[in-house]
Write a protein that holds these residues in place. Sequence first.
Motif, PDB file in Angstrom:
ATOM      1  N   GLY A  61       0.800  -1.208   0.000  1.00  0.00           N
ATOM      2  CA  GLY A  61       0.000   0.000   0.000  1.00  0.00           C
ATOM      3  C   GLY A  61       0.837   1.263   0.000  1.00  0.00           C
ATOM      4  O   GLY A  61       2.000   1.272  -0.423  1.00  0.00           O
ATOM      5  N   ALA A  62       0.263   2.336   0.507  1.00  0.00           N
ATOM      6  CA  ALA A  62       0.871   3.666   0.434  1.00  0.00           C
ATOM      7  C   ALA A  62       2.222   3.734   1.130  1.00  0.00           C
ATOM      8  O   ALA A  62       3.043   4.611   0.817  1.00  0.00           O
ATOM      9  CB  ALA A  62      -0.076   4.698   1.038  1.00  0.00           C
ATOM     10  N   ALA A  63       2.501   2.831   2.060  1.00  0.00           N
ATOM     11  CA  ALA A  63       3.767   2.872   2.794  1.00  0.00           C
ATOM     12  C   ALA A  63       4.955   2.501   1.912  1.00  0.00           C
ATOM     13  O   ALA A  63       6.104   2.833   2.244  1.00  0.00           O
ATOM     14  CB  ALA A  63       3.708   1.933   3.994  1.00  0.00           C
ATOM     15  N   TYR A  64       4.702   1.815   0.796  1.00  0.00           N
ATOM     16  CA  TYR A  64       5.814   1.343  -0.041  1.00  0.00           C
ATOM     17  C   TYR A  64       6.395   2.476  -0.871  1.00  0.00           C
ATOM     18  O   TYR A  64       5.662   3.258  -1.485  1.00  0.00           O
ATOM     19  CB  TYR A  64       5.350   0.217  -0.967  1.00  0.00           C
ATOM     20  CG  TYR A  64       6.408  -0.148  -1.989  1.00  0.00           C
ATOM     21  CD1 TYR A  64       7.595  -0.755  -1.589  1.00  0.00           C
ATOM     22  CD2 TYR A  64       6.236   0.162  -3.339  1.00  0.00           C
ATOM     23  CE1 TYR A  64       8.581  -1.056  -2.516  1.00  0.00           C
ATOM     24  CE2 TYR A  64       7.216  -0.146  -4.270  1.00  0.00           C
ATOM     25  CZ  TYR A  64       8.385  -0.754  -3.846  1.00  0.00           C
ATOM     26  OH  TYR A  64       9.372  -1.042  -4.766  1.00  0.00           O
ATOM     27  N   ARG A  65       7.718   2.520  -0.935  1.00  0.00           N
ATOM     28  CA  ARG A  65       8.437   3.460  -1.769  1.00  0.00           C
ATOM     29  C   ARG A  65       9.393   2.693  -2.685  1.00  0.00           C
ATOM     30  O   ARG A  65      10.153   1.843  -2.202  1.00  0.00           O
ATOM     31  CB  ARG A  65       9.240   4.460  -0.925  1.00  0.00           C
ATOM     32  CG  ARG A  65       8.376   5.387  -0.078  1.00  0.00           C
ATOM     33  CD  ARG A  65       7.622   6.381  -0.972  1.00  0.00           C
ATOM     34  NE  ARG A  65       6.786   7.292  -0.181  1.00  0.00           N
ATOM     35  CZ  ARG A  65       5.515   7.093   0.091  1.00  0.00           C
ATOM     36  NH1 ARG A  65       4.923   5.959  -0.324  1.00  0.00           N
ATOM     37  NH2 ARG A  65       4.820   7.968   0.778  1.00  0.00           N
ATOM     38  N   PRO A  66       9.397   2.970  -3.997  1.00  0.00           N
ATOM     39  CA  PRO A  66      10.306   2.269  -4.913  1.00  0.00           C
ATOM     40  C   PRO A  66      11.767   2.339  -4.486  1.00  0.00           C
ATOM     41  O   PRO A  66      12.550   1.435  -4.809  1.00  0.00           O
ATOM     42  CB  PRO A  66      10.070   2.981  -6.246  1.00  0.00           C
ATOM     43  CG  PRO A  66       8.643   3.443  -6.163  1.00  0.00           C
ATOM     44  CD  PRO A  66       8.455   3.844  -4.726  1.00  0.00           C
ATOM     45  N   ALA A  67      12.146   3.389  -3.761  1.00  0.00           N
ATOM     46  CA  ALA A  67      13.530   3.490  -3.292  1.00  0.00           C
ATOM     47  C   ALA A  67      13.908   2.301  -2.410  1.00  0.00           C
ATOM     48  O   ALA A  67      15.086   1.930  -2.330  1.00  0.00           O
ATOM     49  CB  ALA A  67      13.734   4.802  -2.535  1.00  0.00           C
ATOM     50  N   GLU A  68      12.914   1.697  -1.749  1.00  0.00           N
ATOM     51  CA  GLU A  68      13.194   0.531  -0.909  1.00  0.00           C
ATOM     52  C   GLU A  68      13.719  -0.625  -1.750  1.00  0.00           C
ATOM     53  O   GLU A  68      14.655  -1.325  -1.347  1.00  0.00           O
ATOM     54  CB  GLU A  68      11.934   0.094  -0.176  1.00  0.00           C
ATOM     55  CG  GLU A  68      11.368   1.091   0.813  1.00  0.00           C
ATOM     56  CD  GLU A  68      10.066   0.584   1.413  1.00  0.00           C
ATOM     57  OE1 GLU A  68      10.044  -0.574   1.880  1.00  0.00           O
ATOM     58  OE2 GLU A  68       9.072   1.323   1.393  1.00  0.00           O
ATOM     59  N   LEU A  69      13.109  -0.837  -2.910  1.00  0.00           N
ATOM     60  CA  LEU A  69      13.546  -1.927  -3.773  1.00  0.00           C
ATOM     61  C   LEU A  69      14.921  -1.619  -4.356  1.00  0.00           C
ATOM     62  O   LEU A  69      15.781  -2.499  -4.436  1.00  0.00           O
ATOM     63  CB  LEU A  69      12.528  -2.167  -4.889  1.00  0.00           C
ATOM     64  CG  LEU A  69      12.819  -3.351  -5.819  1.00  0.00           C
ATOM     65  CD1 LEU A  69      12.974  -4.645  -5.027  1.00  0.00           C
ATOM     66  CD2 LEU A  69      11.713  -3.498  -6.861  1.00  0.00           C
TER      67      LEU A  69
END
Length: 370
Positions: A61-69
């Motif tokens: 959901g909204a908590a995910y940021r592509p920078a994490e991947l």
Amino acid sequence: MATVRRLSRQEARRVAVRAQLLASQRPPDLATVVRRLTFLQLDPVSAIAPSADLIAWSRLGAAYRPAELRAAIADQTVIELRAFLRPAEDFALYRADMAAWPGTGELRDWQVFNRDWVTANDKCRREILARLAAGGPLLSRELPDLCEKPWESTGWTNNKNVTRMLEFMVSRGEVAVAGRKGRERLWDLAERVYPGDPVVPVAEAAAERDRRRLAALGIARPAGPGTAIGMEPAVAADAGQPATVDGTKGTWRVDPAYLDGSAFAGRTALLSPFDRLVHDRVRARDLFQFDYQLEMYKPAAKRRWGYYALPILHGDRLVGKLDATADRTAGVLTVNAVHQDVPFTGEMSEAVNAEIAGLAAWLGMDERRP
């Protein structure tokens, strides 16, 4: 003899949805998502967002940021193998097969051809290893083409000797993708990329991959049509328990962990066309009675649902497709159509619209409807 579990279609669907982390309780983080799903598939098309990011967003959901991947790739907690991002700890399950390349027993004609081509170009292979050892990671265009026998094909790989050699060297466990520079892969010695975990023997590794695959799918056929080289199969062999599903033919395998009697609570989700819940189109028809094709390769006039339509999950059913496009320059997510496979109730429409609004917000775009 193991007891054959008889499941209704609804029970089978709920197993599949829970296994894919698409039920109401979201997973805590990206690492959990990648470990459960066993991979995130990379794809160059990003009509809305890159598929790997879209799959992660559908779960987190909204908590995910592509920078994490991107960070996970950079620190090699996830590693690319043939356009699939896999947990680093899973690579111990592939190394024995790599060591046995091009295969064991009587080889097929294509295996012999590949082996002989690599042998004929051993000078090129050794020079690539030397260059990577001295200065890796490197882009493929930074590596010399010393192949004496060109790679010949009728497809896109014709005359792309270094790229083809690198792919074979991945299969042999000699080199690995160490990351990306833009869209280009960075190559390095496999020993500097893969964890130093003990290698799991071939038969044991195959059984464990089947077990993890079934845990990711929840329910799958024991066997199926041949899978293209480098692609992920959607079958479970002998993992789990045998099962039948009302309204479908043949047998299935089900992971008993999802048959614990706990109540199912679903939610609404927009899925990538490459999402594991729908990627096996035959399984999607069998379990969800869902008709779907990715139509970006069709002429516009022949498309039913749109260039890059997103399947819509509501509870334990796939209920439609979202035809939307993202204009990053204008900062607009245009909703061209919401195709309803079943008539939406007011509650369904509200939930789907909320998810579309959530997608636009996650993309940092304004939602627009013609």
